[in-house]
Design an enzyme around this catalytic site. Structure first.
Site, PDB file in Angstrom:
ATOM      1  N   LYS A  87      -6.426  11.210  10.320  1.00 48.14           N
ATOM      2  CA  LYS A  87      -5.186  10.956   9.579  1.00 48.14           C
ATOM      3  C   LYS A  87      -4.865  12.200   8.749  1.00 48.14           C
ATOM      4  CE  LYS A  87      -3.346   6.898   7.187  1.00 48.14           C
ATOM      5  NZ  LYS A  87      -3.734   5.716   6.400  1.00 48.14           N
TER       6      LYS A  87
HETATM    7  O1  G3P Z   1      -2.569   3.191   4.608  1.00 45.37           O
HETATM    8  C1  G3P Z   1      -1.431   3.475   3.874  1.00 45.37           C
HETATM    9  C2  G3P Z   1      -0.649   2.311   3.359  1.00 45.37           C
HETATM   10  O2  G3P Z   1      -0.793   1.200   4.178  1.00 45.37           O
HETATM   11  C3  G3P Z   1      -0.700   2.076   1.894  1.00 45.37           C
HETATM   12  O3  G3P Z   1      -0.181   0.825   1.500  1.00 45.37           O
HETATM   13  O4  G3P Z   1       0.309  -0.911  -0.170  1.00 45.37           O
HETATM   14  O5  G3P Z   1      -0.823   1.224  -0.900  1.00 45.37           O
HETATM   15  O6  G3P Z   1       1.584   1.219  -0.266  1.00 45.37           O
HETATM   16  P1  G3P Z   1       0.233   0.583  -0.033  1.00 45.37           P
END
Ligand code: G3P
Length: 218
Positions: A87
């Protein structure tokens, strides 16, 4: 549509695998930190453990911001297990790194995507996945699912093979809307997937079936 679980928590990953709905895993440095894993050796060991639980792509994020560092880290990560997807953030160095990984047979997930232009650049470099952050756009009063629709249109106009991995997906309607928009993958916490199960008519129907069965046995 593929479902990836967005966590580094082994118990939740195991539970999702048992449910039979999981195609892969995404992690990020914040999710790894949440599991309190300290030191690079333990972090790498944790990725290996995730790969043993799930038979599918597991995204592991580089920490370096410069091209050379990304390449060094990405190559180490890719050697941990054949299912590792490196990633990489959408920066100029990130794009160069994605091009290098693509040319060297290493799968990539281009992360922190917030615009169609960024998604276009990632596809040009041959990223395996692109991760638009739906929930974080909603957080700042932009329509996150609209970005998914835009990227689906652009990729289909030109036949890009990069898969659209809707990330920062936080609730069941996000999943449904991303599916309607044509995202290839949604990654989200287990709780959001389980919320898709809920329907009061299912609960009522089940209760009635059991009641009728019991009455018929008296
Ligand atoms: O993996 C990245 C993403 O899914 C992050 O999610 O909820 O922290 O915005 P969030």
């Amino acid at each position: 549509m593929k479902f990836f679980i967005d966590t580094a928590n082994l118990e939740q990953i195991k539970e999702a695998v048992q449910l039979g709905i999981i195609d892969g895993v995404t992690t990020n440095p914040s999710l790894m930190a949440k599991e309190n894993i300290k030191g690079i050796d333990n972090i790498y060991q944790h990725y290996k453990e995730i790969c043993e639980i799930v038979d599918g792509p597991v995204s592991a994020e580089v920490i370096s911001l410069d091209y050379e560092g990304m390449i060094e880290e990405g190559e180490k990560l890719a050697k941990l297990h054949p299912n590792i997807v490196v990633k990489v953030p959408i920066t100029a160095d990130g794009l160069k790194a994605i091009r290098y990984f693509t040319d060297n047979g290493i799968k990539t997930n281009c992360t922190l995507i917030f615009s169609a232009g960024q998604a276009l650049l990632a596809a040009k470099c041959g990223a395996t996945y692109v991760s638009p952050f739906v929930g974080r756009l909603d957080d700042i009063s932009h329509d996150g699912v609209d970005l998914i629709r835009q990227i689906v249109d652009i990729y289909s106009n030109y036949g890009f093979q990069t898969q659209i991995l809707a990330a920062s997906v936080r609730h069941p309607m996000h999943i449904i809307e991303c599916a309607e928009a044509g995202a290839d993958v949604a990654t989200c916490p287990l709780s959001s997937m389980l919320a898709l199960l809920n329907h009061p008519l299912t609960d009522n129907g089940l209760k009635q079936f059991l009641k009728d069965y019991e009455n018929s046995q008296k």
